[in-house]
Scaffold this motif. Structure first.
Motif, short mmCIF file in Angstrom:
data_model
loop_
_atom_site.label_atom_id
_atom_site.label_comp_id
_atom_site.label_asym_id
_atom_site.label_seq_id
_atom_site.Cartn_x
_atom_site.Cartn_y
_atom_site.Cartn_z
N ALA A 43 0.83 -1.21 0.00
CA ALA A 43 0.00 0.00 0.00
C ALA A 43 0.86 1.25 0.00
O ALA A 43 0.61 2.21 -0.73
CB ALA A 43 -0.94 0.00 1.21
N LEU A 44 1.92 1.23 0.80
CA LEU A 44 2.81 2.39 0.89
C LEU A 44 3.60 2.60 -0.40
O LEU A 44 3.93 3.74 -0.76
CB LEU A 44 3.74 2.26 2.09
N LEU A 47 0.92 4.29 -2.60
CA LEU A 47 0.53 5.60 -2.07
C LEU A 47 1.67 6.61 -2.16
O LEU A 47 1.44 7.79 -2.44
CB LEU A 47 0.06 5.47 -0.62
N TRP A 48 2.91 6.16 -1.92
CA TRP A 48 4.02 7.10 -1.98
C TRP A 48 4.20 7.62 -3.41
O TRP A 48 4.42 8.82 -3.61
CB TRP A 48 5.32 6.48 -1.48
N PHE A 50 1.92 7.94 -5.62
CA PHE A 50 0.80 8.87 -5.84
C PHE A 50 1.05 10.22 -5.19
O PHE A 50 0.90 11.27 -5.82
CB PHE A 50 -0.50 8.25 -5.29
N LEU A 51 1.48 10.22 -3.94
CA LEU A 51 1.69 11.47 -3.20
C LEU A 51 2.87 12.26 -3.76
O LEU A 51 2.82 13.49 -3.87
CB LEU A 51 1.91 11.17 -1.71
N THR A 54 1.76 13.81 -6.95
CA THR A 54 0.70 14.80 -6.74
C THR A 54 1.26 16.11 -6.19
O THR A 54 0.88 17.20 -6.64
CB THR A 54 -0.37 14.26 -5.77
N GLY A 119 -3.28 5.69 -6.56
CA GLY A 119 -3.94 6.09 -5.31
C GLY A 119 -4.99 5.11 -4.86
O GLY A 119 -5.06 4.76 -3.68
N GLY A 122 -3.43 1.85 -3.61
CA GLY A 122 -2.78 2.10 -2.32
C GLY A 122 -3.78 2.17 -1.17
O GLY A 122 -3.58 1.54 -0.12
N ILE A 123 -4.86 2.91 -1.37
CA ILE A 123 -5.87 3.05 -0.31
C ILE A 123 -6.56 1.72 -0.04
O ILE A 123 -6.78 1.33 1.11
CB ILE A 123 -6.90 4.12 -0.70
N LEU A 126 -4.21 -0.52 1.85
CA LEU A 126 -3.99 -0.03 3.22
C LEU A 126 -5.11 -0.48 4.15
O LEU A 126 -4.85 -0.92 5.27
CB LEU A 126 -3.87 1.49 3.20
#
Length: 199
Positions: A43-44, A47-48, A50-51, A54, A119, A122-123, A126
């Protein structure tokens, strides 16, 4: 016939037919820790990416490759209208499929699909929800990235994208991966009951 011979036939057929067996009590407990940790780790990863794209956090996005200077939350951020995929598709792809990927650079639909995929996967990982569609989407993303890179500079056979894809498949088929998640609550939602892919 003696008793010893009789006991040899008492083993259930299900136990002798296949070498694959359910985990014993000794291994089941560690698996209920290892798989959720793998799920959150993956997930990280998503997500990482994506962040960072972004907000241009200065790792793969927002850092000048020549000087190393970081423009935190700067012009390279997706929130400021920059394309999160153009740099990679133009300069990071190689192999026989690279012309195809070059042609996708700057396409706003590709940008949105990529970012929503990163994203969303990842969510979902998580929180341990929508496991089927999340892992399917994640595997598709990893395979596409592998095809874009074509061959790792350090290993011509395997790279992290294929390893991530295999881990995602493991998460999808292993019930222990849903430990410490919101899966039970998610499964009770009416829309999830009606649409199997959301499970």
């Amino acid at each position: 016939m003696n008793a010893t011979a009789d006991r040899s036939t008492d083993t259930p057929a299900a136990e002798t037919a296949s070498p694959l067996r359910a985990p014993s009590d000794e291994t089941a407990s560690p698996l209920r820790v290892v798989w959720p940790v793998l799920r959150i780790t993956m997930a990280l990863v998503f997500l990482w990416a994506f962040l960072d794209k972004t907000f241009a956090l200065g790792f793969s996005t927002g850092r000048d490759p020549k000087t190393g200077a970081v423009d935190l939350f700067g012009a390279a951020a997706w929130i400021h209208g920059a394309s999160p995929t153009t740099g990679f598709l133009q300069f990071g792809t190689q192999g026989p499929l690279s012309p195809l990927f070059h042609g996708l650079a700057g396409n706003v639909v590709i940008d949105w699909l990529f970012m929503l995929g990163m994203g969303g996967v990842g969510i979902a990982l998580l929180f341990g929800i929508a496991t089927r569609i999340a892992t399917l989407s994640g595997v598709a993303l990893m395979v596409l990235l592998r095809l874009a890179v074509w061959q790792s500079a350090t290993n011509p056979i395997i790279d992290e994208h294929l390893v991530y894809a295999l881990v995602l498949i493991g998460l999808a088929i292993t019930p222990a991966a849903r430990t410490a998640s919101l899966d039970a609550s998610w499964q009770r939602l009416p829309v999830v009951r009606r649409v199997p892919i959301l499970r």
